[in-house]
Design a protein around this motif. Structure first.
Motif, short mmCIF file in Angstrom:
data_model
loop_
_atom_site.label_atom_id
_atom_site.label_comp_id
_atom_site.label_asym_id
_atom_site.label_seq_id
_atom_site.Cartn_x
_atom_site.Cartn_y
_atom_site.Cartn_z
N SER A 52 26.87 -42.41 -119.34
CA SER A 52 27.79 -41.28 -119.14
C SER A 52 27.95 -40.97 -117.65
O SER A 52 27.07 -41.26 -116.83
CB SER A 52 27.28 -40.04 -119.87
OG SER A 52 26.22 -39.44 -119.16
N GLU A 53 29.08 -40.38 -117.31
CA GLU A 53 29.33 -40.04 -115.90
C GLU A 53 28.30 -39.02 -115.41
O GLU A 53 27.84 -39.11 -114.26
CB GLU A 53 30.76 -39.51 -115.73
CG GLU A 53 31.15 -39.36 -114.28
CD GLU A 53 32.63 -39.07 -114.06
OE1 GLU A 53 33.02 -38.96 -112.89
OE2 GLU A 53 33.38 -38.94 -115.05
N ASN A 58 23.59 -37.93 -111.99
CA ASN A 58 22.20 -37.49 -111.85
C ASN A 58 21.30 -38.59 -111.27
O ASN A 58 20.31 -38.30 -110.61
CB ASN A 58 21.65 -37.01 -113.20
CG ASN A 58 22.25 -35.68 -113.60
OD1 ASN A 58 22.85 -34.98 -112.80
ND2 ASN A 58 22.12 -35.34 -114.87
N GLN A 59 21.66 -39.83 -111.49
CA GLN A 59 20.88 -40.95 -110.94
C GLN A 59 21.20 -41.21 -109.47
O GLN A 59 20.33 -41.62 -108.71
CB GLN A 59 21.16 -42.22 -111.73
CG GLN A 59 20.65 -42.20 -113.15
CD GLN A 59 21.17 -43.40 -113.93
OE1 GLN A 59 21.38 -44.48 -113.40
NE2 GLN A 59 21.40 -43.20 -115.23
N MET A 60 22.46 -40.99 -109.07
CA MET A 60 22.91 -41.46 -107.77
C MET A 60 23.22 -40.38 -106.73
O MET A 60 23.16 -40.64 -105.53
CB MET A 60 24.18 -42.30 -107.95
CG MET A 60 23.97 -43.52 -108.82
SD MET A 60 25.52 -44.33 -109.34
CE MET A 60 26.50 -44.32 -107.87
N ALA A 61 23.56 -39.17 -107.16
CA ALA A 61 24.16 -38.19 -106.25
C ALA A 61 23.20 -37.60 -105.22
O ALA A 61 23.66 -36.98 -104.26
CB ALA A 61 24.85 -37.08 -107.03
N PHE A 62 21.90 -37.78 -105.37
CA PHE A 62 21.02 -37.32 -104.31
C PHE A 62 20.99 -38.32 -103.16
O PHE A 62 20.86 -37.95 -102.00
CB PHE A 62 19.59 -37.06 -104.81
CG PHE A 62 18.65 -36.69 -103.70
CD1 PHE A 62 18.80 -35.48 -103.03
CD2 PHE A 62 17.65 -37.55 -103.28
CE1 PHE A 62 17.97 -35.12 -101.98
CE2 PHE A 62 16.81 -37.20 -102.23
CZ PHE A 62 16.96 -35.99 -101.58
N VAL A 66 29.03 -39.39 -104.41
CA VAL A 66 29.53 -40.12 -105.57
C VAL A 66 30.93 -39.63 -105.90
O VAL A 66 31.13 -38.43 -106.08
CB VAL A 66 28.59 -39.95 -106.79
CG1 VAL A 66 29.13 -40.69 -107.99
CG2 VAL A 66 27.18 -40.41 -106.45
N LEU A 67 31.87 -40.55 -105.98
CA LEU A 67 33.22 -40.20 -106.40
C LEU A 67 33.20 -39.87 -107.88
O LEU A 67 32.53 -40.55 -108.66
CB LEU A 67 34.18 -41.36 -106.14
CG LEU A 67 34.53 -41.62 -104.69
CD1 LEU A 67 35.39 -42.87 -104.57
CD2 LEU A 67 35.23 -40.43 -104.06
N VAL A 68 33.92 -38.83 -108.26
CA VAL A 68 33.98 -38.44 -109.66
C VAL A 68 35.41 -38.59 -110.17
O VAL A 68 36.37 -38.54 -109.40
CB VAL A 68 33.48 -36.99 -109.89
CG1 VAL A 68 32.01 -36.88 -109.52
CG2 VAL A 68 34.29 -35.99 -109.12
N SER A 69 35.52 -38.75 -111.47
CA SER A 69 36.83 -38.91 -112.10
C SER A 69 37.60 -37.59 -112.03
O SER A 69 37.02 -36.52 -111.80
CB SER A 69 36.65 -39.33 -113.56
OG SER A 69 36.06 -38.27 -114.30
N GLY A 137 20.22 -31.80 -110.85
CA GLY A 137 20.94 -32.61 -111.80
C GLY A 137 21.84 -31.70 -112.62
O GLY A 137 21.70 -30.48 -112.58
N ILE A 138 22.77 -32.29 -113.32
CA ILE A 138 23.70 -31.51 -114.14
C ILE A 138 23.40 -31.77 -115.60
O ILE A 138 23.22 -32.91 -116.02
CB ILE A 138 25.16 -31.85 -113.81
CG1 ILE A 138 25.47 -31.45 -112.37
CG2 ILE A 138 26.11 -31.16 -114.77
CD1 ILE A 138 26.84 -31.85 -111.89
#
Length: 140
Positions: A52-53, A58-62, A66-69, A137-138
């Motif tokens: 899931s996005e 949560n894995q990468m944004a720290f 991260v580009l989001v849709s 994290g979200i």
């Protein structure tokens, strides 16, 4: 009056659909359709689904921006709106508090804010997001 009931599981809870006045075949078709929609949403938005996005954020944004849709931008805009409208009571960025029931976090609001700044530890610019703390994290 006949009442059709459809039961399934979605988003970590039991889902019950109750529709008066339907026969079993029509009710099952509607219930199956709703269940497919819920499953699709769970696959896209659950932090527990690796693909899931939200999970990827949560894995990468720290570690990086991260580009989001476009859709995720709208979801994050809604989160921002409700975070402000509830004076911070709605905070989807507190997984550190919600992910570990056997290790309860602090309870006083000022202690929670210091230990887990939540939504304030997320930076959004243009179409990207970055977590400012590793414990951010979200969880929608």
């Amino acid at each position: 009056m006949k009442v059709y009931q459809y039961n399934s599981y979605a988003m970590g809870t039991r889902f019950n659909l109750v529709i008066p006045g339907l026969d079993d075949a029509e009710g099952h078709e509607i219930g199956s359709g709703v269940s497919k929609i819920l499953s699709s949403e769970e696959n896209r938005l659950s932090r527990y689904r690796e693909e899931s996005e939200i999970s990827l954020l949560n894995q990468m944004a720290f570690n990086e921006d991260v580009l989001v849709s476009e859709e995720m931008q709208q979801i994050l805009d809604a989160c921002d709106y409700y975070h402000k409208a509830t004076l911070g009571a709605f905070d989807p960025a507190l997984p550190a508090l919600t992910s570990s029931p056997e290790q309860p976090g602090p309870t006083a609001p000022q202690t929670i804010e210091k230990a887990y700044p939540g939504w304030s530890s997320i930076r959004r610019e243009n179409n990207s997001i970055r977590y400012l703390r590793p414990d951010t994290g979200i969880d929608l």
